[in-house]
Design a protein around this motif. Structure first.
Motif, PDB file in Angstrom:
ATOM      1  N   THR A   8       0.822  -1.215   0.000  1.00  0.00           N
ATOM      2  CA  THR A   8       0.000   0.000   0.000  1.00  0.00           C
ATOM      3  C   THR A   8       0.858   1.268   0.000  1.00  0.00           C
ATOM      4  OG1 THR A   8      -0.097   0.220   2.416  1.00  0.00           O
ATOM      5  CG2 THR A   8      -1.744  -1.241   1.386  1.00  0.00           C
ATOM      6  N   GLY A   9       2.164   1.125  -0.057  1.00  0.00           N
ATOM      7  CA  GLY A   9       3.048   2.300   0.003  1.00  0.00           C
ATOM      8  C   GLY A   9       3.709   2.399   1.362  1.00  0.00           C
ATOM      9  N   GLY A  10       3.981   3.622   1.797  1.00  0.00           N
ATOM     10  CA  GLY A  10       4.645   3.820   3.087  1.00  0.00           C
ATOM     11  C   GLY A  10       6.154   3.809   2.946  1.00  0.00           C
ATOM     12  N   THR A  11       6.811   4.017   4.068  1.00  0.00           N
ATOM     13  CA  THR A  11       8.273   4.147   4.073  1.00  0.00           C
ATOM     14  C   THR A  11       8.954   2.924   3.486  1.00  0.00           C
ATOM     15  OG1 THR A  11       8.279   5.646   5.948  1.00  0.00           O
ATOM     16  CG2 THR A  11      10.271   4.366   5.610  1.00  0.00           C
ATOM     17  N   ILE A  12       8.442   1.744   3.776  1.00  0.00           N
ATOM     18  CA  ILE A  12       9.092   0.517   3.299  1.00  0.00           C
ATOM     19  C   ILE A  12       9.291   0.540   1.789  1.00  0.00           C
ATOM     20  CG2 ILE A  12       6.903  -0.760   3.114  1.00  0.00           C
ATOM     21  CD1 ILE A  12       8.418  -3.273   3.991  1.00  0.00           C
ATOM     22  N   ASP A  13       8.388   1.193   1.119  1.00  0.00           N
ATOM     23  CA  ASP A  13       8.284   1.198  -0.340  1.00  0.00           C
ATOM     24  C   ASP A  13       8.896   2.439  -0.970  1.00  0.00           C
ATOM     25  OD1 ASP A  13       7.125  -0.730  -1.869  1.00  0.00           O
ATOM     26  OD2 ASP A  13       5.236   0.319  -2.144  1.00  0.00           O
ATOM     27  N   LYS A  14       9.440   3.306  -0.126  1.00  0.00           N
ATOM     28  CA  LYS A  14       9.803   4.654  -0.565  1.00  0.00           C
ATOM     29  C   LYS A  14      10.829   4.626  -1.693  1.00  0.00           C
ATOM     30  CE  LYS A  14       8.919   7.964   2.225  1.00  0.00           C
ATOM     31  NZ  LYS A  14       7.593   8.385   2.640  1.00  0.00           N
ATOM     32  N   ILE A  15      10.521   5.408  -2.701  1.00  0.00           N
ATOM     33  CA  ILE A  15      11.451   5.605  -3.808  1.00  0.00           C
ATOM     34  C   ILE A  15      11.926   7.040  -3.737  1.00  0.00           C
ATOM     35  CG2 ILE A  15      11.677   5.672  -6.313  1.00  0.00           C
ATOM     36  CD1 ILE A  15       9.449   3.535  -6.379  1.00  0.00           C
ATOM     37  N   TYR A  16      13.157   7.220  -4.119  1.00  0.00           N
ATOM     38  CA  TYR A  16      13.776   8.523  -3.953  1.00  0.00           C
ATOM     39  C   TYR A  16      13.463   9.458  -5.113  1.00  0.00           C
ATOM     40  CZ  TYR A  16      17.390  12.013  -3.748  1.00  0.00           C
ATOM     41  OH  TYR A  16      18.065  13.196  -3.714  1.00  0.00           O
ATOM     42  N   PHE A  17      13.069  10.667  -4.801  1.00  0.00           N
ATOM     43  CA  PHE A  17      12.869  11.698  -5.810  1.00  0.00           C
ATOM     44  C   PHE A  17      13.660  12.929  -5.413  1.00  0.00           C
ATOM     45  CE2 PHE A  17       8.911   9.288  -5.872  1.00  0.00           C
ATOM     46  CZ  PHE A  17       8.762   9.017  -7.214  1.00  0.00           C
ATOM     47  N   ASP A  18      14.378  13.517  -6.340  1.00  0.00           N
ATOM     48  CA  ASP A  18      14.927  14.825  -6.010  1.00  0.00           C
ATOM     49  C   ASP A  18      14.253  15.860  -6.875  1.00  0.00           C
ATOM     50  OD1 ASP A  18      16.218  15.111  -8.441  1.00  0.00           O
ATOM     51  OD2 ASP A  18      18.171  14.505  -7.664  1.00  0.00           O
ATOM     52  N   ALA A  19      14.698  17.096  -6.727  1.00  0.00           N
ATOM     53  CA  ALA A  19      13.968  18.207  -7.330  1.00  0.00           C
ATOM     54  C   ALA A  19      13.882  18.071  -8.847  1.00  0.00           C
ATOM     55  CB  ALA A  19      14.629  19.517  -6.927  1.00  0.00           C
ATOM     56  N   LEU A 106      10.522   1.452   9.421  1.00  0.00           N
ATOM     57  CA  LEU A 106      10.836   2.800   9.881  1.00  0.00           C
ATOM     58  C   LEU A 106      11.938   3.424   9.025  1.00  0.00           C
ATOM     59  CD1 LEU A 106      10.484   1.955  13.637  1.00  0.00           C
ATOM     60  CD2 LEU A 106       8.965   3.436  12.317  1.00  0.00           C
ATOM     61  N   SER A 107      12.681   2.601   8.284  1.00  0.00           N
ATOM     62  CA  SER A 107      13.555   3.170   7.247  1.00  0.00           C
ATOM     63  C   SER A 107      13.392   2.348   5.981  1.00  0.00           C
ATOM     64  CB  SER A 107      15.003   3.266   7.719  1.00  0.00           C
ATOM     65  OG  SER A 107      15.668   2.053   7.603  1.00  0.00           O
ATOM     66  N   PRO A 108      13.505   2.994   4.816  1.00  0.00           N
ATOM     67  CA  PRO A 108      13.114   2.358   3.555  1.00  0.00           C
ATOM     68  C   PRO A 108      13.885   1.076   3.244  1.00  0.00           C
ATOM     69  CG  PRO A 108      13.386   4.724   3.252  1.00  0.00           C
ATOM     70  CD  PRO A 108      13.924   4.402   4.617  1.00  0.00           C
ATOM     71  N   ALA A 109      13.208   0.156   2.587  1.00  0.00           N
ATOM     72  CA  ALA A 109      13.818  -1.120   2.202  1.00  0.00           C
ATOM     73  C   ALA A 109      15.028  -0.913   1.304  1.00  0.00           C
ATOM     74  CB  ALA A 109      12.782  -1.988   1.491  1.00  0.00           C
ATOM     75  N   ARG A 110      15.086   0.203   0.583  1.00  0.00           N
ATOM     76  CA  ARG A 110      16.219   0.429  -0.331  1.00  0.00           C
ATOM     77  C   ARG A 110      17.459   0.952   0.384  1.00  0.00           C
ATOM     78  NH1 ARG A 110      11.753   1.235  -3.126  1.00  0.00           N
ATOM     79  NH2 ARG A 110      11.566   0.068  -5.068  1.00  0.00           N
ATOM     80  N   THR A 114      18.089  -1.067   7.141  1.00  0.00           N
ATOM     81  CA  THR A 114      16.635  -0.980   7.130  1.00  0.00           C
ATOM     82  C   THR A 114      16.062  -2.098   7.981  1.00  0.00           C
ATOM     83  OG1 THR A 114      14.647  -1.168   5.765  1.00  0.00           O
ATOM     84  CG2 THR A 114      16.580  -2.373   4.989  1.00  0.00           C
ATOM     85  N   ASP A 115      14.918  -1.842   8.570  1.00  0.00           N
ATOM     86  CA  ASP A 115      14.202  -2.884   9.306  1.00  0.00           C
ATOM     87  C   ASP A 115      13.219  -3.652   8.407  1.00  0.00           C
ATOM     88  OD1 ASP A 115      12.874  -0.400   9.155  1.00  0.00           O
ATOM     89  OD2 ASP A 115      11.605  -0.848  10.874  1.00  0.00           O
ATOM     90  N   ALA A 116      13.191  -3.344   7.121  1.00  0.00           N
ATOM     91  CA  ALA A 116      12.168  -3.920   6.242  1.00  0.00           C
ATOM     92  C   ALA A 116      12.289  -5.436   6.109  1.00  0.00           C
ATOM     93  CB  ALA A 116      12.247  -3.268   4.855  1.00  0.00           C
ATOM     94  N   VAL A 117      13.498  -5.951   5.925  1.00  0.00           N
ATOM     95  CA  VAL A 117      13.675  -7.386   5.693  1.00  0.00           C
ATOM     96  C   VAL A 117      13.282  -8.178   6.937  1.00  0.00           C
ATOM     97  CG1 VAL A 117      15.304  -9.158   4.985  1.00  0.00           C
ATOM     98  CG2 VAL A 117      15.580  -6.815   4.143  1.00  0.00           C
ATOM     99  N   PHE A 118      13.769  -7.709   8.076  1.00  0.00           N
ATOM    100  CA  PHE A 118      13.436  -8.353   9.344  1.00  0.00           C
ATOM    101  C   PHE A 118      11.914  -8.355   9.554  1.00  0.00           C
ATOM    102  CE2 PHE A 118      12.897  -8.586  13.908  1.00  0.00           C
ATOM    103  CZ  PHE A 118      13.901  -9.434  14.336  1.00  0.00           C
ATOM    104  N   ASN A 119      11.283  -7.240   9.271  1.00  0.00           N
ATOM    105  CA  ASN A 119       9.843  -7.111   9.527  1.00  0.00           C
ATOM    106  C   ASN A 119       9.017  -8.006   8.613  1.00  0.00           C
ATOM    107  OD1 ASN A 119      10.459  -5.288  11.482  1.00  0.00           O
ATOM    108  ND2 ASN A 119       9.889  -3.466  10.295  1.00  0.00           N
ATOM    109  N   VAL A 120       9.396  -8.089   7.343  1.00  0.00           N
ATOM    110  CA  VAL A 120       8.658  -8.978   6.438  1.00  0.00           C
ATOM    111  C   VAL A 120       8.877 -10.428   6.865  1.00  0.00           C
ATOM    112  CG1 VAL A 120       8.415  -9.750   4.044  1.00  0.00           C
ATOM    113  CG2 VAL A 120       8.660  -7.317   4.546  1.00  0.00           C
ATOM    114  N   GLY A 121      10.088 -10.756   7.305  1.00  0.00           N
ATOM    115  CA  GLY A 121      10.325 -12.101   7.839  1.00  0.00           C
ATOM    116  C   GLY A 121       9.404 -12.409   9.014  1.00  0.00           C
ATOM    117  N   MET A 122       9.301 -11.457   9.936  1.00  0.00           N
ATOM    118  CA  MET A 122       8.378 -11.638  11.070  1.00  0.00           C
ATOM    119  C   MET A 122       6.940 -11.831  10.601  1.00  0.00           C
ATOM    120  SD  MET A 122       9.142  -9.351  14.378  1.00  0.00           S
ATOM    121  CE  MET A 122       8.775  -7.768  13.602  1.00  0.00           C
TER     122      MET A 122
END
Lengths: 161, 161, 161, 161
Positions: A8-19, A106-110, A114-122
């Protein structure tokens, strides 16, 4: 065992955009994480939204609930922004006889760190083991969704006392 | 909630040695993984062995069982080499009233691409949710320890049919 | 050999902020990169600005030029946002008898996939080998600073033909 | 600009093997590193050997020298094990009118923490800037190949005093 992943989006999914420039990465982080996790169960990944969770509307939450109700799977891992994960979980609590685990990062998977891998494992382990209902897997814990809140000052999830 | 982590060596823990030089990394991978996972429960990490699991002896397995029996915790995550994880689990099955989840990795935690983080995440969730007994969390699944084997040709864990 | 590193912000240095929470990482990416590169020369890292390079002003560029003119080092690696790296290089061209290499990244150093490490490696090698003057090390090439532009559509640096 | 990369094995290239299973990663680390470095010059990667550098023979070194002599490129980056990098460089010193930079890594490119990316970045910059001859890019420095040795106790390259 089959698990349906809904992003659904959120930080885990965050893609970087600059100006002035932007780039996207092809695979969703969830696909990449499951690949690195060498998982051998059957699954698919459905992308429903790509939003900061603060921007998710009541209509979005209803759409998510209706999607799951109409769907034929029994186990769901839902990746979601952390700020309104608890609100979305409350809407999903109306669904009967399905196992749903929300997680995010809480920090992006990229990021390198990041906590993303651990969290998806859980979340993957939890959705195999819980009774039907809605759960949140964050900060090393699997919470019943109605017993948890995000403590924004500490930037972590904790039991409601 | 308190979890005691016991490390025994294996691929997850592998440190690189070459012919003429060697180096070690200070933190155990499990500490690093729990830090990145932003876990908020109480835990400690005990290092019992540093062996390929093919080199673990009956005496080692007995020592592990006795350590857990004499210890006051109720939940254990045990990192272990994959080749004899099932054998060690069988020895631990004699322990009553404790929750024990073994996990490991098919590629080292220090690699850029590794299943270690995902697997420890699974084990942490599982040990909160299971009934007392011994479990193996690998390849995206939480197996009862007496219902799983390592398929060495496919390099993955699978249900005994 | 001594190299002074000057950081000015830009994508290479980007720290993640979301709407309601924020976090920072202690070390600057340049320190981390030099540590991983196992460099054995003497250096220090000076942080002058923390800005997107689109926000750097003429006054900032003058301050950077004056800092280097007043400083006693002979070799500088300057990390900088990519959008105005060429403009800053033009201001530094007034400095005589010093070697200055600007570099940066098209994706942040904190990402799993980033050009930051490679680029700092290039800049470190270049600043040891070039004649006095200003250079830009990006996209695998060491350009004289007055012979390069950023092609924003392609998101890369290229020779002015 | 065209650069020919020649891989010969060594730690930078190390693939993990355990007692009972093994796996390989498709791309060579050099390809992966150049991809992450977003390089825009023309290049190819030739794999000549896959050996620890302690196992490279005089015949291997002669084959490498003859390959480069017969080849039509002018710039070479050669990835090589660190233990005999200096010996191989001495053999290549017989080649005239070509630029050759040897590099490698003290920890494998597939590790989360590695000097491989930084070192290949250095080598790529160096091979563009040096006069014809043989160089070694390691530990943040570009050495003339006849002025450097590996200090095995310290596990780093240093100038011969």
């Amino acid at each position: 065992m089959f698990i349906r992943f809904i992003t659904t989006g959120g930080t885990i999914d965050k893609i970087y955009f600059d100006a002035l420039s932007q780039f996207e990465v092809g695979d969703s982080p969830v696909d990449t994480i499951l690949g690195e996790g060498l998982v051998s169960f059957d699954y698919d990944v459905v992308s429903l939204f790509r939003k900061d969770s603060l921007e998710l509307t009541d209509a979005d939450r209803t759409a998510l609930r209706e999607f799951i109700e109409a769907d034929d799977a029994g186990r769901y891992v839902i990746s979601h922004g952390t700020d309104t994960m608890v609100e979305t979980a409350a809407v999903l609590a109306a669904i009967e006889n399905k196992r749903m685990v929300l997680t995010g990062a809480l920090s992006p998977a990229r990021f390198k760190t990041t906590d993303a891998v651990f969290n998806v494992g859980m979340a993957v382990a939890a959705v195999q083991l819980v009774d039907p209902g809605v759960y949140i897997a964050m900060n090393g814990q699997v919470f019943r969704a109605d017993q948890v809140r995000k403590n924004r000052e500490e930037n972590r999830f904790e039991l409601i006392e």
